[in-house]
Design an enzyme around this catalytic site. Structure first.
Site, PDB file in Angstrom:
ATOM      1  N   ASN A  49      33.637 -81.420  52.523  1.00  0.00           N
ATOM      2  CA  ASN A  49      33.767 -82.088  53.825  1.00  0.00           C
ATOM      3  C   ASN A  49      34.748 -83.250  53.818  1.00  0.00           C
ATOM      4  O   ASN A  49      34.974 -83.830  52.758  1.00  0.00           O
ATOM      5  CB  ASN A  49      32.390 -82.627  54.233  1.00  0.00           C
ATOM      6  CG  ASN A  49      31.611 -81.603  55.028  1.00  0.00           C
ATOM      7  OD1 ASN A  49      32.163 -80.897  55.860  1.00  0.00           O
ATOM      8  ND2 ASN A  49      30.312 -81.536  54.758  1.00  0.00           N
ATOM      9  N   HIS A  94      33.381 -78.681  62.429  1.00  0.00           N
ATOM     10  CA  HIS A  94      32.072 -78.887  61.792  1.00  0.00           C
ATOM     11  C   HIS A  94      31.692 -80.362  61.908  1.00  0.00           C
ATOM     12  O   HIS A  94      31.661 -81.098  60.935  1.00  0.00           O
ATOM     13  CB  HIS A  94      32.156 -78.442  60.333  1.00  0.00           C
ATOM     14  CG  HIS A  94      30.862 -78.450  59.604  1.00  0.00           C
ATOM     15  ND1 HIS A  94      29.721 -77.826  60.074  1.00  0.00           N
ATOM     16  CD2 HIS A  94      30.511 -78.993  58.409  1.00  0.00           C
ATOM     17  CE1 HIS A  94      28.744 -77.995  59.213  1.00  0.00           C
ATOM     18  NE2 HIS A  94      29.189 -78.711  58.183  1.00  0.00           N
ATOM     19  N   LEU A 101      34.480 -75.521  51.108  1.00  0.00           N
ATOM     20  CA  LEU A 101      33.229 -76.053  51.662  1.00  0.00           C
ATOM     21  C   LEU A 101      33.282 -77.573  51.804  1.00  0.00           C
ATOM     22  O   LEU A 101      32.655 -78.144  52.697  1.00  0.00           O
ATOM     23  CB  LEU A 101      32.044 -75.681  50.747  1.00  0.00           C
ATOM     24  CG  LEU A 101      30.670 -75.963  51.361  1.00  0.00           C
ATOM     25  CD1 LEU A 101      30.296 -74.864  52.349  1.00  0.00           C
ATOM     26  CD2 LEU A 101      29.593 -76.090  50.297  1.00  0.00           C
ATOM     27  N   GLY A 115      33.399 -77.371  41.350  1.00  0.00           N
ATOM     28  CA  GLY A 115      32.327 -78.302  41.708  1.00  0.00           C
ATOM     29  C   GLY A 115      31.010 -77.663  41.300  1.00  0.00           C
ATOM     30  O   GLY A 115      30.576 -76.688  41.928  1.00  0.00           O
ATOM     31  N   GLY A 158      28.032 -78.949  41.409  1.00  0.00           N
ATOM     32  CA  GLY A 158      26.922 -79.735  41.958  1.00  0.00           C
ATOM     33  C   GLY A 158      25.929 -78.823  42.666  1.00  0.00           C
ATOM     34  O   GLY A 158      25.799 -77.645  42.337  1.00  0.00           O
ATOM     35  N   ASP A 193      33.908 -78.226  36.674  1.00  0.00           N
ATOM     36  CA  ASP A 193      33.680 -79.598  37.131  1.00  0.00           C
ATOM     37  C   ASP A 193      34.600 -80.522  36.346  1.00  0.00           C
ATOM     38  O   ASP A 193      35.414 -80.062  35.527  1.00  0.00           O
ATOM     39  CB  ASP A 193      32.187 -79.982  36.991  1.00  0.00           C
ATOM     40  CG  ASP A 193      31.747 -80.947  38.094  1.00  0.00           C
ATOM     41  OD1 ASP A 193      32.309 -82.067  38.148  1.00  0.00           O
ATOM     42  OD2 ASP A 193      30.864 -80.599  38.896  1.00  0.00           O
ATOM     43  N   GLY A 203      27.688 -75.832  44.621  1.00  0.00           N
ATOM     44  CA  GLY A 203      28.422 -74.960  43.686  1.00  0.00           C
ATOM     45  C   GLY A 203      27.476 -74.121  42.839  1.00  0.00           C
ATOM     46  O   GLY A 203      27.659 -72.905  42.693  1.00  0.00           O
TER      47      GLY A 203
HETATM   48  N1  LIG Z   1      31.200 -77.089  54.999  1.00  0.00           N
HETATM   49  C1  LIG Z   1      29.887 -77.095  54.919  1.00  0.00           C
HETATM   50  O1  LIG Z   1      29.217 -76.408  55.679  1.00  0.00           O
HETATM   51  C2  LIG Z   1      29.215 -77.905  53.845  1.00  0.00           C
HETATM   52  C3  LIG Z   1      27.860 -77.676  53.535  1.00  0.00           C
HETATM   53  C4  LIG Z   1      27.290 -78.396  52.488  1.00  0.00           C
HETATM   54  C5  LIG Z   1      28.042 -79.316  51.759  1.00  0.00           C
HETATM   55  N2  LIG Z   1      29.327 -79.526  52.103  1.00  0.00           N
HETATM   56  C6  LIG Z   1      30.182 -80.464  51.351  1.00  0.00           C
HETATM   57  O2  LIG Z   1      30.421 -79.893  50.065  1.00  0.00           O
HETATM   58  C7  LIG Z   1      30.697 -80.926  49.114  1.00  0.00           C
HETATM   59  C8  LIG Z   1      29.828 -80.742  47.879  1.00  0.00           C
HETATM   60  O3  LIG Z   1      28.460 -80.894  48.191  1.00  0.00           O
HETATM   61  P1  LIG Z   1      27.394 -80.837  47.011  1.00  0.00           P
HETATM   62  O4  LIG Z   1      26.060 -80.964  47.642  1.00  0.00           O
HETATM   63  O5  LIG Z   1      27.662 -79.683  46.101  1.00  0.00           O
HETATM   64  O6  LIG Z   1      27.755 -82.199  46.242  1.00  0.00           O
HETATM   65  P2  LIG Z   1      27.446 -82.562  44.709  1.00  0.00           P
HETATM   66  O7  LIG Z   1      27.679 -84.018  44.557  1.00  0.00           O
HETATM   67  O8  LIG Z   1      26.124 -82.008  44.321  1.00  0.00           O
HETATM   68  O9  LIG Z   1      28.558 -81.746  43.900  1.00  0.00           O
HETATM   69  C9  LIG Z   1      29.919 -82.005  43.971  1.00  0.00           C
HETATM   70  C10 LIG Z   1      30.494 -81.773  42.602  1.00  0.00           C
HETATM   71  O10 LIG Z   1      31.913 -81.859  42.685  1.00  0.00           O
HETATM   72  C11 LIG Z   1      32.344 -82.364  41.435  1.00  0.00           C
HETATM   73  N3  LIG Z   1      33.735 -82.816  41.486  1.00  0.00           N
HETATM   74  C12 LIG Z   1      34.242 -83.981  41.961  1.00  0.00           C
HETATM   75  N4  LIG Z   1      35.578 -84.009  41.777  1.00  0.00           N
HETATM   76  C13 LIG Z   1      35.933 -82.846  41.192  1.00  0.00           C
HETATM   77  C14 LIG Z   1      37.153 -82.273  40.753  1.00  0.00           C
HETATM   78  N5  LIG Z   1      38.310 -82.925  40.878  1.00  0.00           N
HETATM   79  N6  LIG Z   1      37.127 -81.045  40.178  1.00  0.00           N
HETATM   80  C15 LIG Z   1      35.987 -80.382  40.031  1.00  0.00           C
HETATM   81  N7  LIG Z   1      34.784 -80.865  40.424  1.00  0.00           N
HETATM   82  C16 LIG Z   1      34.761 -82.072  40.996  1.00  0.00           C
HETATM   83  C17 LIG Z   1      31.343 -83.470  41.152  1.00  0.00           C
HETATM   84  O11 LIG Z   1      31.379 -83.902  39.786  1.00  0.00           O
HETATM   85  C18 LIG Z   1      30.040 -82.804  41.551  1.00  0.00           C
HETATM   86  O12 LIG Z   1      29.431 -82.135  40.452  1.00  0.00           O
HETATM   87  C19 LIG Z   1      30.446 -82.239  49.875  1.00  0.00           C
HETATM   88  O13 LIG Z   1      31.672 -82.760  50.331  1.00  0.00           O
HETATM   89  C20 LIG Z   1      29.578 -81.817  51.058  1.00  0.00           C
HETATM   90  O14 LIG Z   1      29.707 -82.679  52.152  1.00  0.00           O
HETATM   91  C21 LIG Z   1      29.929 -78.848  53.134  1.00  0.00           C
HETATM   92  O1  LIG Z   2      25.882 -82.448  56.786  1.00  0.00           O
HETATM   93  C1  LIG Z   2      26.545 -82.536  55.745  1.00  0.00           C
HETATM   94  O2  LIG Z   2      27.093 -83.594  55.401  1.00  0.00           O
HETATM   95  C2  LIG Z   2      26.675 -81.354  54.851  1.00  0.00           C
HETATM   96  C3  LIG Z   2      27.066 -80.098  55.572  1.00  0.00           C
HETATM   97  O3  LIG Z   2      28.254 -80.246  56.288  1.00  0.00           O
HETATM   98  C4  LIG Z   2      25.967 -79.567  56.450  1.00  0.00           C
HETATM   99  O4  LIG Z   2      26.231 -79.305  57.624  1.00  0.00           O
HETATM  100  O5  LIG Z   2      24.859 -79.387  55.943  1.00  0.00           O
END
Ligand SMILES: NC(=O)c1ccc[n+]([C@@H]2O[C@H](COP(=O)([O-])OP(=O)(O)OC[C@H]3O[C@@H](n4cnc5c(N)ncnc54)[C@H](O)[C@@H]3O)[C@@H](O)[C@H]2O)c1
Ligand SMILES: O=C(O)C[C@H](O)C(=O)O
Length: 316
Positions: free
Chosen positions: A126, A181, A124, A13, A15, A37, A18
Site C-alpha cells: 500500500n 483502494h 499488494l 516480503g 511478513g 525478505d 507474504g
Molecule cells: N492491496 C491490498 O489489498 C492489501 C491488503 C493487505 C495488506 N496490504 C499491504 O501489504 C503490505 C504488507 O503487509 P503485511 O501485513 O504483509 O506486512 P508485514 O509487516 O507483515 O510484512 C512486510 C514484509 O516486507 C518486508 N520488507 C520490507 N522491505 C523489503 C524489501 N526491500 N525487500 C523484501 N522484503 C521487504 C518486511 O521485512 C516484512 O517482513 C503493507 O503495505 C500493507 O498495507 C495491501
Molecule cells: O487496510 C489496510 O491498510 C490493509 C489493506 O489495504 C486492507 O484493505 O485490508
C-alpha cells in the site's frame, strides 16, 4: 520433447500477507514458492518456509517453499508477488505509507527487472494503486504484466456483509467494486446481485448504504481490531485467485488495478476496474456505462489516487 516443469512463484516480503499467500499457493499446488525478505529477516523467512514445507506431507501438497534474502534466487520466476512494505497503524490512512513503501517498491522493482524480466507481477503493498504505478514505471514491463490487487478483497468484504445481511450463502453474492483502494472506493450496488436478483430488490436503501460504508472502511476495521498490522487472510486469498486465473489461463472476469489509457476517461493512472485475467495477465479492461452519480463517485476516487501518484512522479 516437451519437459514440464513446475511454475516458480516469488513472493517478496515474508511478513503476514507474504507467508499466508505462499502457504495458499502451495496448498493449491500452483507452483514452487521463493519467499524473499531483507537480509536481517532472512532467517525468519527461511524458518517460515521450512515450517510450511513440513505441512506438505500432512496436507498432501507437493510444492517446494524456500526462504532467502538473495534476489538471485528469484531468477526466471514466472510470477512475482510483491507484499514488501510497512502496513498502517490504527488511525492512519494507507496513503501515509507512500514515502516508505515507494522507496521499497523501487528497490524491489529493480531486482525483479534484473532477475525475472519475463515475469507477471502482482502488487499488494500500500497505497496499492500508486505502488502498482511505481512498479510499472520502474520495471518498464508492459501494462498487462504489472497488476495490482484490491478489488477482489474489497468485493469479498462487500459480499460477506451482504450475505450476512440476507442470511444467505456467500457463494450466491456477486458484488462489484470499482476505483482506488481507499475510503472513496466505489461499491456499485446497481451491478451487484444475490442469486441473480439485483440487491435493491432484497435490501432497503438505508441498510445498503451501511454495507457500502462498511466496505469502504473494511481495511480500517481490521486494522483497528488487530492493533498491530493489517488484514492478511482475505488479502492472500485474493492474490491467489489472481495467480490461479493467470497461471491456468482461466480468462476470469475479476477486478484488477490496471493501467488506464483512456478507459473510463482516465489516462496514465492505475485504478481498480473490471478486467479479464488470463494467461496474458490483464487481457482487457471491461468498460461499463455509468450513471452520473456513479461516474462522479469514480472521479472522486480517481482524483484521490492521482494525488498520491503525482506526489511520486518527480521520483519516477
Ligand atoms: N492491496 C491490498 O489489498 C492489501 C491488503 C493487505 C495488506 N496490504 C499491504 O501489504 C503490505 C504488507 O503487509 P503485511 O501485513 O504483509 O506486512 P508485514 O509487516 O507483515 O510484512 C512486510 C514484509 O516486507 C518486508 N520488507 C520490507 N522491505 C523489503 C524489501 N526491500 N525487500 C523484501 N522484503 C521487504 C518486511 O521485512 C516484512 O517482513 C503493507 O503495505 C500493507 O498495507 C495491501
Ligand atoms: O487496510 C489496510 O491498510 C490493509 C489493506 O489495504 C486492507 O484493505 O485490508
Amino acid at each position: 520433447m516437451a519437459h514440464f516443469k513446475r511454475r516458480k512463484i516469488a513472493v517478496i516480503g515474508a511478513g503476514f500477507t507474504g507467508t499466508t499467500t505462499a502457504l495458499m499457493i502451495a496448498q493449491k499446488e500452483l507452483g514452487d514458492v521463493v519467499l524473499v525478505d531483507i537480509p536481517s529477516m532472512e532467517k525468519p523467512a527461511r524458518g517460515k518456509a521450512l515450517d510450511m514445507l513440513e505441512a506438505g506431507p500432512v496436507q498432501r501438497f507437493d510444492a517446494v517453499i524456500t526462504g532467502t534474502s538473495d534476489y538471485k534466487d528469484i531468477e526466471d520466476a514466472d510470477m512475482v508477488i510483491i507484499t514488501a512494505g510497512i502496513p498502517r497503524k490504527p488511525g492512519m490512512s494507507r496513503d501515509e505509507l507512500v514515502e516508505t513503501n515507494a522507496g521499497i517498491m523501487k528497490d524491489v522493482s529493480a531486482q525483479v527487472k534484473k532477475y525475472a524480466p519475463e515475469s507477471y507481477i502482482l502488487i499488494l503493498s500500500n497505497p496499492v494503486d500508486a505502488m502498482t504505478y511505481t512498479c510499472f514505471k520502474e520495471t518498464g514491463f508492459p501494462k498487462n504484466r504489472v497488476i495490482g490487487q484490491s478489488g477482489i478483497l474489497d468485493t469479498a468484504r462487500f459480499n460477506t456483509f451482504v450475505a450476512q445481511e440476507l442470511g444467505v450463502s456467500v457463494e450466491d453474492v456477486t458484488g462489484f467494486v470499482l476505483g482506488g483502494h481507499g475510503d472513496s472506493m466505489v461499491p456499485l450496488v446497481r451491478y451487484s446481485n444475490a442469486g441473480g436478483i439485483p440487491l435493491d430488490k432484497l435490501i432497503d436503501e438505508e441498510r445498503m448504504e451501511a454495507i457500502v460504508e462498511r466496505t469502504r472502511k473494511g481495511g480500517g476495521e481490521i486494522v483497528g481490531l488487530l492493533g498491530e498490522g493489517s488484514a492478511y487472510y482475505a488479502p492472500a486469498a485474493s492474490l491467489v485467485q489472481m495467480v490461479e486465473a493467470i497461471i491456468k489461463d482461466k480468462k476470469r472476469i475479476l477486478p484488477s488495478i490496471a493501467y488506464l489509457e483512456g478507459e473510463y476517461g482516465y489516462k496514465d493512472i492505475y485504478l481498480g476496474v473490471p478486467t479479464i485475467l488470463g494467461g496474458n495477465g490483464i487481457e482487457s479492461v471491461i468498460e461499463l456505462p455509468l450513471r452520473k452519480e456513479e461516474k462522479d463517485a469514480l472521479d472522486k476516487s480517481a482524483a484521490a489516487v492521482e494525488k498520491v501518484i503525482t506526489s511520486l512522479k518527480k521520483q519516477l
